[in-house]
Design an enzyme around this catalytic site. Structure first.
Site, short mmCIF file in Angstrom:
data_model
loop_
_atom_site.label_atom_id
_atom_site.label_comp_id
_atom_site.label_asym_id
_atom_site.label_seq_id
_atom_site.Cartn_x
_atom_site.Cartn_y
_atom_site.Cartn_z
N CYS A 1 0.86 -1.18 0.00
CA CYS A 1 0.00 0.00 0.00
C CYS A 1 0.90 1.24 0.00
O CYS A 1 2.09 1.14 0.28
CB CYS A 1 -0.86 0.03 1.25
SG CYS A 1 -1.81 -1.48 1.47
N ARG B 1 2.17 1.08 -5.86
CA ARG B 1 2.29 0.18 -4.71
C ARG B 1 0.99 -0.57 -4.43
O ARG B 1 0.98 -1.55 -3.68
CB ARG B 1 2.65 0.98 -3.46
CG ARG B 1 3.97 1.67 -3.54
CD ARG B 1 4.21 2.49 -2.30
NE ARG B 1 4.47 1.65 -1.16
CZ ARG B 1 5.67 1.21 -0.80
NH1 ARG B 1 6.71 1.56 -1.51
NH2 ARG B 1 5.82 0.44 0.26
N TRP C 1 -3.68 -2.01 -1.64
CA TRP C 1 -3.63 -3.29 -2.38
C TRP C 1 -4.08 -4.34 -1.39
O TRP C 1 -3.39 -4.62 -0.42
CB TRP C 1 -2.20 -3.54 -2.87
CG TRP C 1 -2.07 -4.71 -3.78
CD1 TRP C 1 -2.36 -4.76 -5.11
CD2 TRP C 1 -1.55 -6.01 -3.45
NE1 TRP C 1 -2.07 -6.00 -5.62
CE2 TRP C 1 -1.57 -6.78 -4.63
CE3 TRP C 1 -1.07 -6.60 -2.29
CZ2 TRP C 1 -1.15 -8.10 -4.67
CZ3 TRP C 1 -0.64 -7.91 -2.33
CH2 TRP C 1 -0.67 -8.64 -3.51
N ASN D 1 0.09 0.25 6.30
CA ASN D 1 0.66 -0.60 5.25
C ASN D 1 1.28 -1.81 5.93
O ASN D 1 2.02 -1.66 6.89
CB ASN D 1 1.73 0.20 4.48
CG ASN D 1 2.42 -0.63 3.42
OD1 ASN D 1 1.89 -1.66 2.98
ND2 ASN D 1 3.60 -0.19 3.00
N GLY D 2 0.97 -3.01 5.43
CA GLY D 2 1.55 -4.23 6.02
C GLY D 2 0.47 -5.14 6.54
O GLY D 2 -0.68 -5.08 6.09
N GLU E 1 12.08 -14.70 -17.99
CA GLU E 1 11.70 -13.30 -17.76
C GLU E 1 10.73 -12.82 -18.84
O GLU E 1 9.76 -12.11 -18.55
CB GLU E 1 12.97 -12.43 -17.72
CG GLU E 1 12.76 -10.93 -17.76
CD GLU E 1 11.95 -10.36 -16.59
OE1 GLU E 1 11.61 -11.10 -15.65
OE2 GLU E 1 11.63 -9.16 -16.64
N LYS F 1 6.96 -11.38 -18.14
CA LYS F 1 6.51 -10.06 -18.58
C LYS F 1 5.17 -10.19 -19.29
O LYS F 1 4.26 -9.40 -19.08
CB LYS F 1 7.52 -9.40 -19.53
CG LYS F 1 8.77 -8.86 -18.89
CD LYS F 1 8.60 -7.52 -18.18
CE LYS F 1 8.41 -7.63 -16.71
NZ LYS F 1 9.46 -7.98 -15.84
N GLU G 1 2.28 -11.04 -16.79
CA GLU G 1 1.83 -9.97 -15.90
C GLU G 1 1.18 -8.80 -16.62
O GLU G 1 0.33 -8.13 -16.06
CB GLU G 1 2.94 -9.50 -14.95
CG GLU G 1 4.15 -8.90 -15.61
CD GLU G 1 5.25 -8.58 -14.59
OE1 GLU G 1 6.42 -8.55 -14.98
OE2 GLU G 1 4.92 -8.33 -13.42
N HIS H 1 10.54 -33.26 -23.16
CA HIS H 1 10.16 -33.94 -21.92
C HIS H 1 8.75 -33.54 -21.47
O HIS H 1 8.40 -33.73 -20.32
CB HIS H 1 11.19 -33.64 -20.82
CG HIS H 1 12.57 -34.11 -21.20
ND1 HIS H 1 12.90 -35.43 -21.28
CD2 HIS H 1 13.67 -33.42 -21.58
CE1 HIS H 1 14.16 -35.55 -21.67
NE2 HIS H 1 14.65 -34.33 -21.86
N LYS I 1 3.96 -3.00 -6.92
CA LYS I 1 5.39 -2.85 -7.23
C LYS I 1 6.27 -3.37 -6.11
O LYS I 1 7.31 -3.96 -6.34
CB LYS I 1 5.67 -1.38 -7.49
CG LYS I 1 7.12 -1.08 -7.85
CD LYS I 1 7.34 -1.23 -9.33
CE LYS I 1 8.76 -1.05 -9.76
NZ LYS I 1 9.11 -1.96 -10.85
C1 F6R Z 1 8.00 -8.46 -12.32
C2 F6R Z 1 8.34 -7.83 -11.08
C3 F6R Z 1 8.37 -8.68 -9.86
C4 F6R Z 1 9.53 -8.26 -8.96
C5 F6R Z 1 9.48 -9.02 -7.64
C6 F6R Z 1 10.65 -8.70 -6.74
O1 F6R Z 1 8.03 -7.55 -13.38
O2 F6R Z 1 8.56 -6.66 -11.01
O3 F6R Z 1 8.45 -10.03 -10.17
O4 F6R Z 1 10.73 -8.51 -9.61
O5 F6R Z 1 8.29 -8.72 -6.96
O6 F6R Z 1 10.70 -7.34 -6.46
P1 F6R Z 1 12.03 -6.64 -5.94
O7 F6R Z 1 13.03 -6.73 -7.04
O8 F6R Z 1 11.63 -5.25 -5.63
O9 F6R Z 1 12.47 -7.43 -4.74
#
Ligand code: F6R
Length: 628
Positions: free
Chosen positions: A2, A27, A74, A98-99, A501, A505, A508, A524, A623
């Site tokens: 949040c 966030r 969130w 937050n938390g 990766e 992408k 998400e 496999h 994020k």
């Molecule tokens: C994907 C993404 C997440 C973060 C993950 C770790 O695009 O952004 O998978 O990589 O939540 O976040 P950090 O790097 O902030 O620990």
């Protein structure tokens, strides 16, 4: 998770709080709200959905007070709804949180038995109840906070205000970040520097177990026992222009285009261009309060980074999501260059799998935000078990950065798009620097090879610039690609983490089925997935695994999938088995992943955009994941 903003000062709190929440919307973004003083009472306005809903509701609302708090949520406990949105209010007390309060169920039960009635399904509301009850027994806002903290379990950061103290705000934290900006006639509290930086660069970083009592022109810091702590602000050098879109339609596209610069900034402190040498300067291993004296042979005089690296016999890399894939590249690079065994783990697994951490181990944690709860917990766990720790973060002074023994910085600049892009390439670049530094410390990198590697790495940003030109290709191809039933991303060796990766992408952003696979694994199982409705994105650089990847690709081609291949230079053979061939410039195998990821990011971006998805704030995501 949040985002929190609080304001006390001469400006209109509504403007400052909304502007701040906008920068924090990454966030969390399922509901939001503010409580601002008006005629001595807190007027609370909340809305479900994006922040724009709240802005609309607030359009015709005026406030005459100079104190307010705001929140963007969130959901963790309780579904996204106006009722569950913050601030939570009980009579004269308003709070934002937050938390997670882990023991909320038992506290709530007790409060209900004593006659309290709850408005929401959240774990947060009870903080307002607890403070209000204390204040009814004549405690000040500060003392009420000090009294309730011992009863709270979990990770939390909270702002609390009361109509009884209309010129005070209390901030306290144990977990998620809280920063306090000290302006001329104003004080701004927020979860992230973005909400503060356009007003002041003088910042107090609240630590865990600290309470800030904020009153006009003054911030007093106390520990959770109520003892006063002296703390001075630091001056940060981030710039407000870094957090604007600068003409790009989305932050994500802007950040993709910023990647060459991000890589240049990440490697800059560690490369001496005149001597063409690598160094890990600035890591600053602080072993003074090293908690594992039995486990690592560190003598008092052994504080030089190079000497410390010489003692390392095993490396653990721990991270989540995209940062985990950057860590995977680290595994390939470190084992090959420095011949040190590496274990790579998801932080959420590592912390609960009772890892065995032998003597002389280095644990590297990778985290853009520096606040990811699982990664932080893994770091603490490894420290307890005697590992030396090194963080790779983008946010200086974040929790992970502060707690690790040594520090490397991504230097990618503020990353706002929820899907990580530029922090990823910066991490990849740092994995190169780290593996070469370890190799050097182990005597495995001679001068000529070092110079050659430096040249290759230094050339990466300009090669990346060229690859960004695939922007146009994906802008056009997206309409066809979005009709596919699913996507398989294939790669081998150092291209394997990039395939993973790429798939992440697309998942998400486009909410489509996508999987990353090591190409050798196709037969496999996953080969069964392929038919003409599937798109296969294959990373096939001209490296030692080229022939093997080509035969894996032939197998896929025979099953009818549409093939987009990403290879090196003018590769006629690869072109002939692909529906679309994207050529990357020739570079060293360890630099190639930095180039390969760019087309995959562009693919995800344009498919998501073409589907009409919210690219910067994909559904259900946040994020910074500061809860488990
Ligand atoms: C994907 C993404 C997440 C973060 C993950 C770790 O695009 O952004 O998978 O990589 O939540 O976040 P950090 O790097 O902030 O620990």
């Amino acid at each position: 998770m949040c985002g929190i903003v609080g304001y006390l000062g001469a400006r209109d709190p509504k403007e400052v709080i909304l502007k701040g929440l906008k920068t924090l919307e990454y966030r969390g973004y399922d509901s939001s709200g503010v409580s601002i003083l008006n005629k001595g009472k807190f007027k609370r306005v909340r809305a479900q959905g994006k922040l724009s809903q709240l802005c609309e509701k607030l359009q015709n609302e005026d406030f005459d007070g100079h104190l307010g708090i705001g929140h963007t949520r969130w959901a963790t406990h309780g579904k996204p709804s106006e009722r569950n949105a913050h601030p939570h209010q009980l009579n004269h007390v308003n709070i934002v949180h937050n938390g997670i309060i882990e023991n909320y169920a038992e506290i709530k039960e007790k409060l209900i038995k004593n006659g309290s009635q709850f408005e929401s399904e959240t774990d947060s509301e009870l903080v307002a109840h607890l403070i209000e009850r204390e204040m009814n027994f004549n405690a000040s806002l500060l003392n009420a906070t000090i009294n309730i903290i011992p009863g709270l379990r979990g990770a939390y950061s909270v702002l609390a205000v009361s109509e009884k103290t209309p010129d005070q705000c209390v901030a306290f934290k144990n977990g998620p970040p809280l920063l306090i900006g000290l302006g001329e006639d104003e004080i701004i509290v927020a979860s992230d520097i973005q909400a503060i930086i356009s007003y002041t660069k003088k910042i107090i970083y609240l630590e865990d177990d600290e309470i800030a009592l904020i009153s006009p022109g003054k911030v007093e810091i106390y520990n959770f026992k109520g003892q006063r702590i002296e703390k001075s602000p630091v001056t940060v050098n981030w710039d407000a222009s870094q957090i604007e879109k600068q003409g790009y339609p989305h932050y994500m596209l802007k950040e993709i285009f910023e990647q060459p610069r991000a890589v240049a900034q990440a490697i800059d402190p560690h490369i001496d261009l005149s001597t063409r040498k690598i160094n890990l300067s600035g890591v600053g291993f602080n072993v003074d309060n090293f908690e594992g004296p039995e486990a690592l042979d560190l003598k008092n005089d052994l504080l030089n980074t190079n000497e410390i690296l010489q003692t390392i016999e095993r490396v653990f890399i721990v991270a989540c999501g995209t940062s985990y894939y950057a860590g995977m590249l680290g595994e390939y690079l470190i084992e090959r260059a420095a011949e040190v065994p590496v274990e790579i783990d998801l932080a959420s697994e590592f912390r609960y799998r009772y890892p065995v951490i032998p003597k002389n181990s280095l644990l590297i944690v990778v985290s853009q935000s520096g606040e990811t709860a699982d990664t932080l917990a893994a770091l603490r766990q490894a420290k307890k078990q005697g590992a030396l720790t090194l963080s790779i973060c983008n946010v200086p002074r974040s929790s992970i950065d502060r707690e690790a023994h040594g520090h490397l910085y991504m230097n990618a600049g503020v990353e706002i798009g929820v899907a990580s892009t530029k922090a990823f390439v910066s991490s990849l670049a740092l994995m190169n620097i780290l593996s070469l530094s370890l190799a050097k410390a182990k005597g495995l990198l001679n001068e000529d090879l070092e110079k050659k590697c430096v040249d290759e790495i230094v050339a990466a940003p300009s090669l990346m610039e060229g690859v960004l030109a695939y922007d146009k290709f994906f802008a056009q191809a997206a309409d066809d690609l979005k009709k596919k039933r699913g996507f398989l991303y294939l790669g081998r060796g150092v291209s394997y983490p990039i395939a993973l990766e790429g798939a992440l992408k697309l998942k998400e952003l486009a909410y489509m089925h996508a999987e990353g696979y090591a190409s050798g694994e196709m037969k496999h199982g996953p080969l069964a997935l392929i038919d003409e409705t599937m798109a296969i994105i294959v990373l096939c650089p001209k490296d030692e695994l080229y022939e093997k990847t080509i035969s894996n690709l032939e197998e896929a081609k025979a099953r009818g999938g549409m093939i987009i291949s990403i290879g090196t230079g003018d590769d006629e053979r690869l072109k002939s088995i692909s529906d679309h061939y994207l050529s990357l410039p020739e570079t060293a195998w360890y630099v190639n992943p930095l180039l390969e990821v760019i087309p995959l990011q562009l693919l995800a971006y344009y498919v998501a955009k073409s589907l009409g998805n919210d690219v910067d704030q994909p559904r259900n995501l946040a994020k910074s994941v500061t809860v488990e």
